[in-house]
Write a protein that holds these residues in place. Structure first.
Motif, PDB file in Angstrom:
ATOM      1  N   ALA A 178     -15.032  -3.641  42.928  1.00  0.00           N
ATOM      2  CA  ALA A 178     -16.164  -4.313  42.278  1.00  0.00           C
ATOM      3  C   ALA A 178     -17.443  -3.615  42.707  1.00  0.00           C
ATOM      4  O   ALA A 178     -17.447  -2.859  43.697  1.00  0.00           O
ATOM      5  CB  ALA A 178     -16.197  -5.795  42.649  1.00  0.00           C
ATOM      6  N   PRO A 179     -18.534  -3.832  41.994  1.00  0.00           N
ATOM      7  CA  PRO A 179     -19.792  -3.163  42.378  1.00  0.00           C
ATOM      8  C   PRO A 179     -20.196  -3.439  43.820  1.00  0.00           C
ATOM      9  O   PRO A 179     -20.821  -2.591  44.458  1.00  0.00           O
ATOM     10  CB  PRO A 179     -20.802  -3.746  41.376  1.00  0.00           C
ATOM     11  N   THR A 180     -19.857  -4.617  44.329  1.00  0.00           N
ATOM     12  CA  THR A 180     -20.166  -4.939  45.721  1.00  0.00           C
ATOM     13  C   THR A 180     -18.918  -5.460  46.415  1.00  0.00           C
ATOM     14  O   THR A 180     -18.008  -6.014  45.784  1.00  0.00           O
ATOM     15  CB  THR A 180     -21.258  -6.028  45.822  1.00  0.00           C
ATOM     16  N   ALA A 181     -18.883  -5.301  47.733  1.00  0.00           N
ATOM     17  CA  ALA A 181     -17.770  -5.830  48.512  1.00  0.00           C
ATOM     18  C   ALA A 181     -17.692  -7.344  48.416  1.00  0.00           C
ATOM     19  O   ALA A 181     -16.598  -7.932  48.414  1.00  0.00           O
ATOM     20  CB  ALA A 181     -17.916  -5.399  49.973  1.00  0.00           C
ATOM     21  N   GLU A 182     -18.849  -7.984  48.299  1.00  0.00           N
ATOM     22  CA  GLU A 182     -18.876  -9.442  48.206  1.00  0.00           C
ATOM     23  C   GLU A 182     -18.163  -9.931  46.945  1.00  0.00           C
ATOM     24  O   GLU A 182     -17.370 -10.880  46.990  1.00  0.00           O
ATOM     25  CB  GLU A 182     -20.324  -9.944  48.217  1.00  0.00           C
ATOM     26  N   GLU A 183     -18.450  -9.276  45.813  1.00  0.00           N
ATOM     27  CA  GLU A 183     -17.779  -9.679  44.581  1.00  0.00           C
ATOM     28  C   GLU A 183     -16.282  -9.408  44.672  1.00  0.00           C
ATOM     29  O   GLU A 183     -15.462 -10.228  44.226  1.00  0.00           O
ATOM     30  CB  GLU A 183     -18.360  -8.939  43.377  1.00  0.00           C
ATOM     31  N   ALA A 184     -15.904  -8.284  45.242  1.00  0.00           N
ATOM     32  CA  ALA A 184     -14.483  -7.958  45.383  1.00  0.00           C
ATOM     33  C   ALA A 184     -13.768  -9.018  46.212  1.00  0.00           C
ATOM     34  O   ALA A 184     -12.652  -9.448  45.878  1.00  0.00           O
ATOM     35  CB  ALA A 184     -14.327  -6.582  46.012  1.00  0.00           C
TER      36      ALA A 184
ATOM     37  N   VAL B 104      -9.526  -3.730  48.951  1.00  0.00           N
ATOM     38  CA  VAL B 104     -10.543  -4.566  48.315  1.00  0.00           C
ATOM     39  C   VAL B 104     -11.925  -4.124  48.782  1.00  0.00           C
ATOM     40  O   VAL B 104     -12.167  -3.989  49.983  1.00  0.00           O
ATOM     41  CB  VAL B 104     -10.333  -6.057  48.678  1.00  0.00           C
ATOM     42  N   GLY B 105     -12.838  -3.894  47.829  1.00  0.00           N
ATOM     43  CA  GLY B 105     -14.193  -3.521  48.213  1.00  0.00           C
ATOM     44  C   GLY B 105     -14.931  -2.812  47.107  1.00  0.00           C
ATOM     45  O   GLY B 105     -14.544  -2.873  45.931  1.00  0.00           O
ATOM     46  N   ASP B 106     -15.999  -2.127  47.473  1.00  0.00           N
ATOM     47  CA  ASP B 106     -16.744  -1.338  46.501  1.00  0.00           C
ATOM     48  C   ASP B 106     -15.928  -0.101  46.133  1.00  0.00           C
ATOM     49  O   ASP B 106     -15.021   0.299  46.866  1.00  0.00           O
ATOM     50  CB  ASP B 106     -18.109  -0.951  47.070  1.00  0.00           C
ATOM     51  N   PRO B 107     -16.222   0.543  45.006  1.00  0.00           N
ATOM     52  CA  PRO B 107     -15.358   1.624  44.529  1.00  0.00           C
ATOM     53  C   PRO B 107     -15.228   2.809  45.482  1.00  0.00           C
ATOM     54  O   PRO B 107     -14.140   3.369  45.625  1.00  0.00           O
ATOM     55  CB  PRO B 107     -16.001   2.043  43.196  1.00  0.00           C
ATOM     56  N   ALA B 108     -16.308   3.191  46.144  1.00  0.00           N
ATOM     57  CA  ALA B 108     -16.225   4.330  47.060  1.00  0.00           C
ATOM     58  C   ALA B 108     -15.291   4.030  48.225  1.00  0.00           C
ATOM     59  O   ALA B 108     -14.473   4.881  48.621  1.00  0.00           O
ATOM     60  CB  ALA B 108     -17.616   4.686  47.574  1.00  0.00           C
TER      61      ALA B 108
ATOM     62  N   VAL C  49     -10.300  -4.996  34.452  1.00  0.00           N
ATOM     63  CA  VAL C  49     -10.856  -3.839  33.742  1.00  0.00           C
ATOM     64  C   VAL C  49     -11.852  -3.106  34.637  1.00  0.00           C
ATOM     65  O   VAL C  49     -11.842  -1.867  34.743  1.00  0.00           O
ATOM     66  CB  VAL C  49     -11.530  -4.287  32.431  1.00  0.00           C
ATOM     67  N   GLN C  50     -12.712  -3.865  35.277  1.00  0.00           N
ATOM     68  CA  GLN C  50     -13.721  -3.298  36.168  1.00  0.00           C
ATOM     69  C   GLN C  50     -13.082  -2.482  37.291  1.00  0.00           C
ATOM     70  O   GLN C  50     -13.555  -1.391  37.631  1.00  0.00           O
ATOM     71  CB  GLN C  50     -14.554  -4.438  36.757  1.00  0.00           C
ATOM     72  N   THR C  51     -11.977  -2.979  37.845  1.00  0.00           N
ATOM     73  CA  THR C  51     -11.267  -2.250  38.900  1.00  0.00           C
ATOM     74  C   THR C  51     -10.829  -0.878  38.408  1.00  0.00           C
ATOM     75  O   THR C  51     -11.033   0.138  39.078  1.00  0.00           O
ATOM     76  CB  THR C  51     -10.051  -3.062  39.386  1.00  0.00           C
ATOM     77  N   LEU C  52     -10.246  -0.817  37.221  1.00  0.00           N
ATOM     78  CA  LEU C  52      -9.769   0.454  36.677  1.00  0.00           C
ATOM     79  C   LEU C  52     -10.926   1.408  36.390  1.00  0.00           C
ATOM     80  O   LEU C  52     -10.873   2.599  36.729  1.00  0.00           O
ATOM     81  CB  LEU C  52      -8.950   0.219  35.404  1.00  0.00           C
ATOM     82  N   VAL C  53     -11.972   0.881  35.761  1.00  0.00           N
ATOM     83  CA  VAL C  53     -13.121   1.732  35.394  1.00  0.00           C
ATOM     84  C   VAL C  53     -13.788   2.319  36.632  1.00  0.00           C
ATOM     85  O   VAL C  53     -14.072   3.516  36.700  1.00  0.00           O
ATOM     86  CB  VAL C  53     -14.129   0.920  34.551  1.00  0.00           C
ATOM     87  N   LEU C  54     -14.030   1.485  37.622  1.00  0.00           N
ATOM     88  CA  LEU C  54     -14.705   1.948  38.830  1.00  0.00           C
ATOM     89  C   LEU C  54     -13.866   2.949  39.603  1.00  0.00           C
ATOM     90  O   LEU C  54     -14.384   3.954  40.126  1.00  0.00           O
ATOM     91  CB  LEU C  54     -15.079   0.754  39.722  1.00  0.00           C
ATOM     92  N   LEU C  55     -12.564   2.706  39.695  1.00  0.00           N
ATOM     93  CA  LEU C  55     -11.727   3.623  40.460  1.00  0.00           C
ATOM     94  C   LEU C  55     -11.545   4.954  39.739  1.00  0.00           C
ATOM     95  O   LEU C  55     -11.505   6.007  40.373  1.00  0.00           O
ATOM     96  CB  LEU C  55     -10.347   2.991  40.710  1.00  0.00           C
ATOM     97  N   ALA C  56     -11.437   4.905  38.413  1.00  0.00           N
ATOM     98  CA  ALA C  56     -11.284   6.160  37.661  1.00  0.00           C
ATOM     99  C   ALA C  56     -12.491   7.079  37.889  1.00  0.00           C
ATOM    100  O   ALA C  56     -12.346   8.309  37.932  1.00  0.00           O
ATOM    101  CB  ALA C  56     -11.135   5.859  36.182  1.00  0.00           C
TER     102      ALA C  56
END
Length: 350
Positions: A238-244, A297-301, A340-347
């Motif tokens: 997710a964009p932030t660790a908190e949201e994840a 679980v966390g931000d994409p990086a 969807v967000q998980t896939l987009v961010l990780l790609a």
């Protein structure tokens, strides 16, 4: 060891959230498959589970066919078909038909576990000798032969022979994988010369031993010259660790219910999980904490770096992610924005 660039794949259980119909859950998963295809993911597998309010992936070949019809290049298949529940010939026919539908991009992942509770298992296995778990190795061999273009020959005690083909004029064969979380599946995959997947998303215990057994005992086959394996993992980006962390709560609570024999329910929304936090203490809280420790679980990086590290540690160039991100109340029923967000961010990050 120098690894190739990390490949990502998807394992989908078709989660069903509170208030969501099966049709809406399936629509969300098929939309996710299209996203995975567009983003360049390697494969998209559906699991087999039965009689669970939060899981709609009861029939992997049906779902894989729907995904194949809506995608262009991604490999589709099962992760896996629980073979003791089915006749080997029926499985071979289903996946031979899938191979005809989507030539060169069908995977048949096979598992030995029941995928449900004892009552449902008994109902699924009312099929005589095909349900004999002790014959699992023979049934795997049967499927490999039946699904090949050459088919198989049944030899009768009277001396007669009968040719059997899963499909009459096959030009390709689905790729067969063995799945498991124990030494048994690793050793069987090695003996048969098949690719192997350790179910790390379900049980991280015994991973090192299973991979070592598979690699050291591997016997080359016509279809595979050297060991081939990858890992599965529960993942939320997710964009932030908190949201994840918030999106992880519904799945954590579902796992706690499963492991502590609490009544199973559809997957909660994030808000519902937060509101019910007080009811989960003691053993349930311990289960949640233990499960969460093995997730990514966390931000994409951060998640991308952790996935690369685990791939390097275990010598694999592919990780199959189970995107377990929950939904917020306001998010649409026909979609799964967190997944969807998980896939987009990780790609973008890997």
């Amino acid at each position: 060891m120098t690894l190739s660039p990390l490949q990502l794949s998807v394992l989908d259980l078709v989660p069903v959230r509170t208030g969501q119909s099966s049709a809406q859950a399936v629509a969300a998963s098929l939309a996710l498959a299209r996203t995975a295809d567009d983003l360049g993911f390697t494969r998209y597998w559906f699991a087999e589970h039965h009689n669970m309010p939060a899981v709609a992936s009861t029939s992997p070949p049906v779902l894989a066919a729907a995904a194949a019809a809506r995608t262009e290049r991604i490999r589709v298949g099962s992760g896996g078909v629980m073979l003791p529940n089915h006749s080997p010939l029926v499985v071979a026919e289903q996946f031979a038909a899938l191979e005809a539908l989507a030539p060169g991009r069908v995977d048949l992942g096979i598992g030995r576990a029941p995928g449900s509770d004892p009552v449902i298992t008994q109902l699924l296995r009312m099929s005589g000798t095909t349900s004999d778990v002790e014959r699992f190795p023979d049934h795997v061999r049967d499927i490999v032969r039946l699904a090949s273009p050459d088919g198989a020959t049944v030899q009768f005690t009277s001396g007669g022979a009968y040719d059997v083909h899963a499909t009459p004029a096959a030009t390709g064969t689905p790729e067969v994988w063995l799945l498991g979380s124990s030494d048994y599946s690793a050793q069987l995959a090695a003996a048969l010369g098949l690719p192997y997947v350790f179910a790390n998303h379900f049980s991280g215990q015994g991973l090192e031993r299973a991979l070592d057994l598979y690699r050291t005992q591997f016997q080359p086959s016509e279809s595979l010259a050297t060991p081939r394996t990858f890992l599965t993992a529960n993942v939320i980006a997710a964009p932030t660790a908190e949201e994840a962390d918030e999106r992880a709560l519904p799945q954590q609570r579902m796992m706690a219910r499963l492991r502590t024999n609490k009544p199973l329910t559809p997957l909660e929304t994030v808000e519902q999980a937060q509101a019910g936090a007080a009811e989960f203490d003691g053993l349930a809280a311990s289960v949640m904490q233990s499960a969460r420790a093995g997730w990514f679980v966390g931000d994409p990086a951060t998640v991308a770096a952790d996935l690369r590290a685990v791939a390097e540690r275990w010598g694999v160039d592919e990780v199959m992610i189970s995107p377990v991100a929950g939904s917020y109340d306001a998010e649409p029923m026909e979609a799964s924005p967190g997944r969807v967000q998980t896939l987009v961010l990780l790609a973008a990050a890997v």
